[in-house]
Design a protein around this motif. Structure first.
Motif, PDB file in Angstrom:
ATOM      1  N   ARG A  16       0.831  -1.237  -0.053  1.00 55.63           N
ATOM      2  CA  ARG A  16      -0.010  -0.010   0.052  1.00 55.63           C
ATOM      3  C   ARG A  16       0.987   1.518  -0.200  1.00 55.63           C
ATOM      4  O   ARG A  16       2.203   1.197   0.355  1.00 55.63           O
ATOM      5  N   LEU A  17       0.233   2.303  -0.308  1.00 59.72           N
ATOM      6  CA  LEU A  17       0.721   3.699  -0.258  1.00 59.72           C
ATOM      7  C   LEU A  17       0.552   4.292   1.009  1.00 59.72           C
ATOM      8  O   LEU A  17      -0.635   4.468   1.478  1.00 59.72           O
ATOM      9  N   ASP A  18       1.589   4.998   1.843  1.00 54.29           N
ATOM     10  CA  ASP A  18       1.192   5.696   2.943  1.00 54.29           C
ATOM     11  C   ASP A  18       0.892   7.017   2.696  1.00 54.29           C
ATOM     12  O   ASP A  18       0.872   7.411   1.484  1.00 54.29           O
ATOM     13  N   PHE A  23       5.896   3.474  -0.463  1.00 50.50           N
ATOM     14  CA  PHE A  23       5.236   2.209  -0.437  1.00 50.50           C
ATOM     15  C   PHE A  23       5.514   1.371   0.823  1.00 50.50           C
ATOM     16  O   PHE A  23       6.564   1.125   1.267  1.00 50.50           O
ATOM     17  N   VAL A  24       4.602   0.781   1.355  1.00 52.97           N
ATOM     18  CA  VAL A  24       4.621  -0.272   2.326  1.00 52.97           C
ATOM     19  C   VAL A  24       4.431  -1.529   2.131  1.00 52.97           C
ATOM     20  O   VAL A  24       3.405  -1.931   1.453  1.00 52.97           O
ATOM     21  N   ARG A  61     -10.446 -11.717  -1.670  1.00 53.13           N
ATOM     22  CA  ARG A  61     -10.205 -10.345  -1.107  1.00 53.13           C
ATOM     23  C   ARG A  61      -8.829 -10.417  -0.524  1.00 53.13           C
ATOM     24  O   ARG A  61      -8.430 -11.022  -0.240  1.00 53.13           O
ATOM     25  N   LEU A  62      -8.561  -8.983  -0.343  1.00 52.10           N
ATOM     26  CA  LEU A  62      -7.370  -8.694   0.714  1.00 52.10           C
ATOM     27  C   LEU A  62      -7.843  -8.246   2.171  1.00 52.10           C
ATOM     28  O   LEU A  62      -8.685  -7.184   2.067  1.00 52.10           O
ATOM     29  N   ASP A  63      -7.168  -8.845   3.160  1.00 49.85           N
ATOM     30  CA  ASP A  63      -7.555  -8.337   4.513  1.00 49.85           C
ATOM     31  C   ASP A  63      -6.812  -7.056   4.733  1.00 49.85           C
ATOM     32  O   ASP A  63      -5.901  -6.460   4.008  1.00 49.85           O
ATOM     33  N   ALA A  64      -7.086  -6.431   5.827  1.00 48.80           N
ATOM     34  CA  ALA A  64      -6.185  -5.244   6.373  1.00 48.80           C
ATOM     35  C   ALA A  64      -4.951  -5.353   6.315  1.00 48.80           C
ATOM     36  O   ALA A  64      -4.164  -4.449   6.249  1.00 48.80           O
ATOM     37  N   GLY A  65      -4.314  -6.501   6.501  1.00 49.62           N
ATOM     38  CA  GLY A  65      -2.884  -6.708   6.522  1.00 49.62           C
ATOM     39  C   GLY A  65      -2.365  -7.061   5.191  1.00 49.62           C
ATOM     40  O   GLY A  65      -1.084  -7.372   5.307  1.00 49.62           O
ATOM     41  N   GLY A  66      -3.021  -7.039   4.128  1.00 49.77           N
ATOM     42  CA  GLY A  66      -2.655  -7.428   2.723  1.00 49.77           C
ATOM     43  C   GLY A  66      -2.669  -8.939   2.438  1.00 49.77           C
ATOM     44  O   GLY A  66      -1.884  -9.398   1.379  1.00 49.77           O
ATOM     45  N   ASP A  67      -3.033  -9.663   3.577  1.00 49.87           N
ATOM     46  CA  ASP A  67      -3.287 -11.161   3.224  1.00 49.87           C
ATOM     47  C   ASP A  67      -4.272 -11.527   2.042  1.00 49.87           C
ATOM     48  O   ASP A  67      -5.276 -10.972   2.150  1.00 49.87           O
ATOM     49  N   PHE A  68      -4.055 -12.527   1.225  1.00 46.09           N
ATOM     50  CA  PHE A  68      -5.095 -12.900   0.400  1.00 46.09           C
ATOM     51  C   PHE A  68      -6.314 -13.886   1.034  1.00 46.09           C
ATOM     52  O   PHE A  68      -5.695 -14.971   1.554  1.00 46.09           O
ATOM     53  N   VAL A  69      -7.366 -13.430   0.889  1.00 47.98           N
ATOM     54  CA  VAL A  69      -8.413 -14.764   1.287  1.00 47.98           C
ATOM     55  C   VAL A  69      -9.468 -15.126   0.181  1.00 47.98           C
ATOM     56  O   VAL A  69      -9.724 -14.489  -0.642  1.00 47.98           O
ATOM     57  N   ASN A  70      -9.117 -16.515  -0.160  1.00 48.12           N
ATOM     58  CA  ASN A  70      -9.627 -17.037  -1.540  1.00 48.12           C
ATOM     59  C   ASN A  70     -11.216 -17.273  -0.779  1.00 48.12           C
ATOM     60  O   ASN A  70     -11.428 -17.597   0.163  1.00 48.12           O
TER      61      ASN A  70
END
Length: 234
Positions: A16-18, A23-24, A61-70
């Motif tokens: 993400r961008l802060d 870039f984070v 989808r992506l969760d708040a931490g950037g992990d992918f949820v199928n």
């Protein structure tokens, strides 16, 4: 949130961008974790994956931490042979528009909150024109169709049931010779890689086109990809 994907290795990553634009980095997904997709389209907080080669699809989808949820996997052959897949708005559910340049057929559908796909309307071969570009203008909730070979264009929208409502047709030669058309939430940005000229415009509530600014040849660099972030406006 940014999602990165390699069709060659089937690896991916998120970031993400802060607030200052830095870039984070968030997550890395190893080679082979994802399918081989030709289209990845965000919409309604989800990602829609589609393979033109196999006509399979998937959602996640992506969760708040950037992990992918199928969420869902759709087997090969379940979807049509589409050259364009794009988010097309939706008040409650994310609506998508599918188009085949080779057959000039189209379709519409929507994703539910769990990533399930609901088919809405199938449009037969030949119902649409021969368009090189199809984009969704989020600001006016309209679809913009453009042919680079003829420089003609048209506009329309999807109604609540996914049916197509034609709005305006623009004759051959009315638009410039554009290689890229990028929606920016409220406006459209046009760019020609060969001349490095550009232009901007917008669609009104009736689907008519309003030209805004023309930028002369050479004003922009030689770009192969142009993307736009959402500006936070509805």
């Amino acid at each position: 949130m940014l999602f990165f994907y390699s069709q060659d290795t089937r690896a991916a990553g998120t970031g993400r961008l802060d607030g200052s634009g830095d870039f984070v980095h968030l997550k890395d997904f190893p080679a082979g974790q994802f399918g081989r997709w030709t289209h990845i389209v965000p919409g309604g907080g989800q990602l829609f994956f589609y393979s033109k080669d196999t006509r399979a699809a998937g959602t996640g989808r992506l969760d708040a931490g950037g992990d992918f949820v199928n969420l869902k996997d759709f087997p090969a052959g379940q979807f049509g042979d589409w050259t364009h897949v794009l988010f097309a708005g939706g008040d409650l559910l994310a609506r998508f528009f599918f188009y085949s340049r080779s057959t000039r057929a189209a379709g519409s559908g929507e994703l539910d909150d769990g990533g399930g796909f609901n088919n809405l309307v199938d449009f037969p071969a030949g119902q649409f024109g021969d368009w090189s570009h199809v984009v969704f203008d989020g600001g006016a909730s309209k679809l913009f169709f453009y042919s680079q070979s003829t420089r003609a264009a048209g506009t329309g929208r999807l109604d609540a049931g996914g049916d197509f409502v034609h709005l305006k047709g623009f004759p051959a030669g009315q638009f410039g010779n554009w290689s890229h058309i990028v929606p920016t939430s409220r406006r459209l940005f046009f760019y020609d890689r060969q001349t490095r000229a550009a232009a901007s415009g917008e669609l009104d509530g009736n689907g008519d086109f309003i030209n805004l600014v023309d930028f002369p040849a050479g004003q922009f660099g030689n770009w192969t990809h142009i993307g736009a972030t959402q500006d936070g406006l509805p």
